[in-house]
Motif scaffolding. Structure first.
Motif, PDB file in Angstrom:
ATOM      1  N   ALA A  27      -5.418 -32.873 -30.006  1.00  0.00           N
ATOM      2  CA  ALA A  27      -5.150 -34.312 -30.016  1.00  0.00           C
ATOM      3  C   ALA A  27      -5.030 -34.860 -31.437  1.00  0.00           C
ATOM      4  O   ALA A  27      -4.501 -35.946 -31.639  1.00  0.00           O
ATOM      5  N   GLY A  28      -5.559 -34.117 -32.418  1.00  0.00           N
ATOM      6  CA  GLY A  28      -5.452 -34.584 -33.804  1.00  0.00           C
ATOM      7  C   GLY A  28      -6.787 -34.945 -34.435  1.00  0.00           C
ATOM      8  O   GLY A  28      -6.834 -35.740 -35.374  1.00  0.00           O
ATOM      9  N   THR A  30      -9.085 -33.008 -36.204  1.00  0.00           N
ATOM     10  CA  THR A  30      -9.324 -32.498 -37.550  1.00  0.00           C
ATOM     11  C   THR A  30      -8.451 -33.236 -38.560  1.00  0.00           C
ATOM     12  O   THR A  30      -8.894 -33.569 -39.663  1.00  0.00           O
ATOM     13  N   TRP A  93      -0.646 -27.948 -41.522  1.00  0.00           N
ATOM     14  CA  TRP A  93      -1.576 -28.630 -40.618  1.00  0.00           C
ATOM     15  C   TRP A  93      -2.832 -27.785 -40.448  1.00  0.00           C
ATOM     16  O   TRP A  93      -2.795 -26.582 -40.656  1.00  0.00           O
ATOM     17  N   THR A  97      -9.716 -25.858 -34.295  1.00  0.00           N
ATOM     18  CA  THR A  97     -11.144 -25.896 -34.613  1.00  0.00           C
ATOM     19  C   THR A  97     -11.923 -24.974 -33.676  1.00  0.00           C
ATOM     20  O   THR A  97     -11.758 -25.037 -32.470  1.00  0.00           O
ATOM     21  N   LYS A 324      -1.035 -39.705 -33.300  1.00  0.00           N
ATOM     22  CA  LYS A 324       0.330 -39.329 -33.699  1.00  0.00           C
ATOM     23  C   LYS A 324       1.339 -40.449 -33.458  1.00  0.00           C
ATOM     24  O   LYS A 324       2.480 -40.214 -33.065  1.00  0.00           O
ATOM     25  N   ALA A 360      -1.864 -43.033 -36.511  1.00  0.00           N
ATOM     26  CA  ALA A 360      -1.379 -41.746 -37.030  1.00  0.00           C
ATOM     27  C   ALA A 360      -2.261 -41.423 -38.228  1.00  0.00           C
ATOM     28  O   ALA A 360      -2.267 -42.163 -39.207  1.00  0.00           O
ATOM     29  N   VAL A 362      -2.094 -38.777 -40.125  1.00  0.00           N
ATOM     30  CA  VAL A 362      -1.271 -38.219 -41.191  1.00  0.00           C
ATOM     31  C   VAL A 362       0.164 -38.635 -40.897  1.00  0.00           C
ATOM     32  O   VAL A 362       0.864 -38.001 -40.110  1.00  0.00           O
TER      33      VAL A 362
HETATM   34  N1  LIG Z   1       3.199 -36.607 -36.444  1.00  0.00           N
HETATM   35  C1  LIG Z   1       1.878 -36.399 -36.459  1.00  0.00           C
HETATM   36  N2  LIG Z   1       1.393 -35.230 -36.001  1.00  0.00           N
HETATM   37  C2  LIG Z   1       0.048 -35.042 -36.030  1.00  0.00           C
HETATM   38  C3  LIG Z   1      -0.853 -36.037 -36.515  1.00  0.00           C
HETATM   39  N3  LIG Z   1      -2.117 -35.564 -36.395  1.00  0.00           N
HETATM   40  C4  LIG Z   1      -2.001 -34.336 -35.861  1.00  0.00           C
HETATM   41  N4  LIG Z   1      -0.705 -34.002 -35.632  1.00  0.00           N
HETATM   42  C5  LIG Z   1      -0.173 -32.770 -35.013  1.00  0.00           C
HETATM   43  O1  LIG Z   1      -1.110 -32.333 -34.046  1.00  0.00           O
HETATM   44  C6  LIG Z   1      -1.560 -31.012 -34.337  1.00  0.00           C
HETATM   45  C7  LIG Z   1      -3.018 -30.859 -33.997  1.00  0.00           C
HETATM   46  O2  LIG Z   1      -3.812 -31.604 -34.910  1.00  0.00           O
HETATM   47  P1  LIG Z   1      -5.358 -31.223 -35.148  1.00  0.00           P
HETATM   48  O3  LIG Z   1      -5.921 -32.259 -36.052  1.00  0.00           O
HETATM   49  O4  LIG Z   1      -5.500 -29.810 -35.554  1.00  0.00           O
HETATM   50  O5  LIG Z   1      -5.894 -31.400 -33.671  1.00  0.00           O
HETATM   51  P2  LIG Z   1      -7.373 -31.107 -33.119  1.00  0.00           P
HETATM   52  O6  LIG Z   1      -7.656 -32.173 -32.132  1.00  0.00           O
HETATM   53  O7  LIG Z   1      -8.330 -30.941 -34.245  1.00  0.00           O
HETATM   54  O8  LIG Z   1      -7.123 -29.733 -32.374  1.00  0.00           O
HETATM   55  P3  LIG Z   1      -8.276 -28.682 -31.877  1.00  0.00           P
HETATM   56  O9  LIG Z   1      -9.180 -28.458 -33.039  1.00  0.00           O
HETATM   57  O10 LIG Z   1      -7.488 -27.460 -31.516  1.00  0.00           O
HETATM   58  O11 LIG Z   1      -8.949 -29.303 -30.694  1.00  0.00           O
HETATM   59  C8  LIG Z   1      -1.236 -30.810 -35.822  1.00  0.00           C
HETATM   60  O12 LIG Z   1      -1.059 -29.457 -36.096  1.00  0.00           O
HETATM   61  C9  LIG Z   1       0.020 -31.636 -35.991  1.00  0.00           C
HETATM   62  O13 LIG Z   1       1.157 -30.905 -35.578  1.00  0.00           O
HETATM   63  C10 LIG Z   1      -0.291 -37.284 -36.991  1.00  0.00           C
HETATM   64  O14 LIG Z   1      -0.988 -38.214 -37.420  1.00  0.00           O
HETATM   65  N5  LIG Z   1       1.062 -37.399 -36.921  1.00  0.00           N
END
Ligand SMILES: Nc1nc2c(ncn2[C@@H]2O[C@H](COP(=O)(O)OP(=O)(O)OP(=O)(O)O)[C@@H](O)[C@H]2O)c(=O)[nH]1
Ligand SMILES: [Mg+2]
Length: 448
Positions: A27-28, A30, A93, A97, A324, A360, A362
């Motif tokens: 979901a984003g 990290t 990216w 995690t 995102k 967002a 990033v």
């Molecule tokens: N365009 C855009 N893509 C994003 C953004 N944040 C995350 N992403 C996309 O989402 C993917 C996953 O983001 P992570 O932050 O790794 O997600 P997470 O929730 O930590 O994932 P897990 O640790 O696997 O549960 C990234 O590799 C990016 O491709 C954002 O703000 N904008």
């Protein structure tokens, strides 16, 4: 602000604010933690990284520094590593995690106007990065083994991937003996099924989450259970393991070292869910609704929300965040935040402050107006992962409530993988974002 008498006279008490950043896998989370750290550090250095937060401070000075992880027996969130990867050329990216980690920052907030000479308020801000899979253990806190099994099996009946596991259950008599080998075979089949549903079918509503992402420190033997509708010795064995599991989740959530958060961020990638079609959308939104419901009705053994609030602990703020949001232009982001609120039926209680945001962490794109079939549309423009030049994207209209069949007839077009923008000052200038300042102002309102 609270004060303490010391040898140096009255000094402000350092407050600890702990925020859990949860959300479904990918979901984003990290990315959000990395961006929060980078932007708070930049704002603390006087850079205009978080305008809404700075406005909220109304001229008070803000200093931010990385804090030591302290005595917490949690792995440290490696901000430098994640930020370094984002600041590389080309940027990278974060990887998936694998375990819980803790990000700690020290904030110093100056006193307002006439009191500016007084010692600054000190806040230790702790953010927890949870593996996505663990979020769905929360709804299990309020369910017994029978109800959980029934609900889980109902969902599985619709999936062809579940054929082997369901066939195993069909030959098990209702009063099967409490046989270790049986329990183990069922567990392994069920666990393999969860992995397939996550990795091949892209589903989120998968429980228990720790089957997919085991807790640190080795697997306890009581992990070996599976949903089973029986009513005999085997059912009793599985029920006892289920109860031990739920108890461990509860203990971790409320133990000072592990959980005990003041505020919770629940991230959901609603745009991807809309893009992936009605089945994926139903799965994501069911997961989100279950989590919101778990926060609304805490299980009987937990403190009721009001009592926790009166006693000054427990979760007092919850932000539901559609992540995102740089995939769509500004005009659509209000709808996206409204959709998050509708799906979680906000507000969720009298003693918990709730809000929804379209963020967002990033930001990879900028808004542009694009003429499509003679009509101007609000689109975005950014560089696709690995591409030489920037391209435009117009995913379509974001619904502000759960969409009906007419929406799925013209599904969301494109949701490309964008590359993060090049970071100013190698990350020391903060990370371009959308609405991160509003989210932080909400989460930190009690200390601001
Ligand atoms: N365009 C855009 N893509 C994003 C953004 N944040 C995350 N992403 C996309 O989402 C993917 C996953 O983001 P992570 O932050 O790794 O997600 P997470 O929730 O930590 O994932 P897990 O640790 O696997 O549960 C990234 O590799 C990016 O491709 C954002 O703000 N904008
Ligand atoms: Mg992560």
């Amino acid at each position: 602000m609270r004060w303490a008498a010391t040898a140096r006279g009255l000094v402000p008490v350092r407050r600890v604010v702990r925020i859990g950043v949860t959300g479904l896998a990918r979901a984003g989370k990290t990315a959000l933690l990395t961006s929060i750290a980078a932007n708070l550090l930049a704002a603390g250095a006087g850079l205009p990284a978080l305008p809404a937060l700075t406005a909220r401070l109304g001229g008070r000075r803000l200093r931010v520094s990385a804090a030591s992880a302290g005595a917490a027996d949690l792995p440290r969130f490696d901000t430098a590593f994640h930020l370094g990867a984002l600041a590389r050329d080309p940027p990278a990216w974060p990887a998936r995690t694998q375990a819980l980690s803790l990000l700690a920052l020290e904030l110093e907030i100056g006193q307002p106007g006439p009191f500016a000479a007084l010692p600054a308020q000190r806040v230790r801000l702790e953010l927890l990065d949870y593996p996505g899979e663990w979020l769905l253990d929360l709804p299990m806190l309020g369910l017994g083994f029978g109800a959980w099994s029934a609900g889980t099996l109902r969902r599985l009946e619709k999936r062809r991937e579940a054929a082997d596991f369901l066939a195993f259950l069909r030959v098990l008599p209702v009063t099967a003996p409490a046989d270790e080998a049986l329990a183990r075979s069922g567990h392994l089949l069920y666990r393999a099924l969860l992995r397939t549903l996550r990795d091949k079918a892209g589903l989120s509503l998968l429980q228990p989450g720790r089957f997919l992402m085991p807790p640190p420190g080795g697997e306890p033997p009581w992990l070996e259970f599976f949903p089973y509708p029986g009513d005999g010795p085997l059912a009793a064995l599985l029920r006892s393991r289920y109860e031990a599991y739920v108890e461990a989740v509860r203990t971790q959530l409320f133990s000072p070292a592990f959980g005990q958060v003041n505020a919770l961020v629940v991230l959901a990638d609603l745009l991807s869910a809309l893009h992936d079609g009605p089945a994926a959308f139903a799965d994501t939104t069911a997961a989100l609704a279950e989590v919101a419901e778990a926060l609304r009705w805490r299980g009987p053994a937990l403190l009721p929300n009001w009592l926790a609030a009166v006693l000054g602990f427990g979760i007092s703020r919850v932000a539901f965040v559609a992540s995102k949001s740089d995939h769509v232009a500004e005009r659509q982001r209000g709808n996206l935040a409204a959709l998050a609120a509708a799906l979680t039926r906000l507000p969720i209680g009298r003693f918990v402050r709730t809000a929804s945001f379209a963020v967002a962490a990033v930001r990879c794109t900028e808004d542009v107006v694009w003429t499509l079939e003679g009509h101007p549309v609000s689109a975005v423009r950014g560089r696709l992962l690995g591409a030489e030049r920037a391209g435009r994207s117009y995913p379509g209209e974001v619904p502000d409530k759960p969409p009906g069949p007419e929406f799925w007839a013209h599904p969301f077009l494109a949701l490309p993988d964008f590359e993060p923008m090049r970071l100013p000052l190698g990350g020391r200038g903060g990370v371009p974002n959308v609405n991160l300042d509003a989210l932080l102002a909400f989460l930190l309102e009690d200390v601001l």
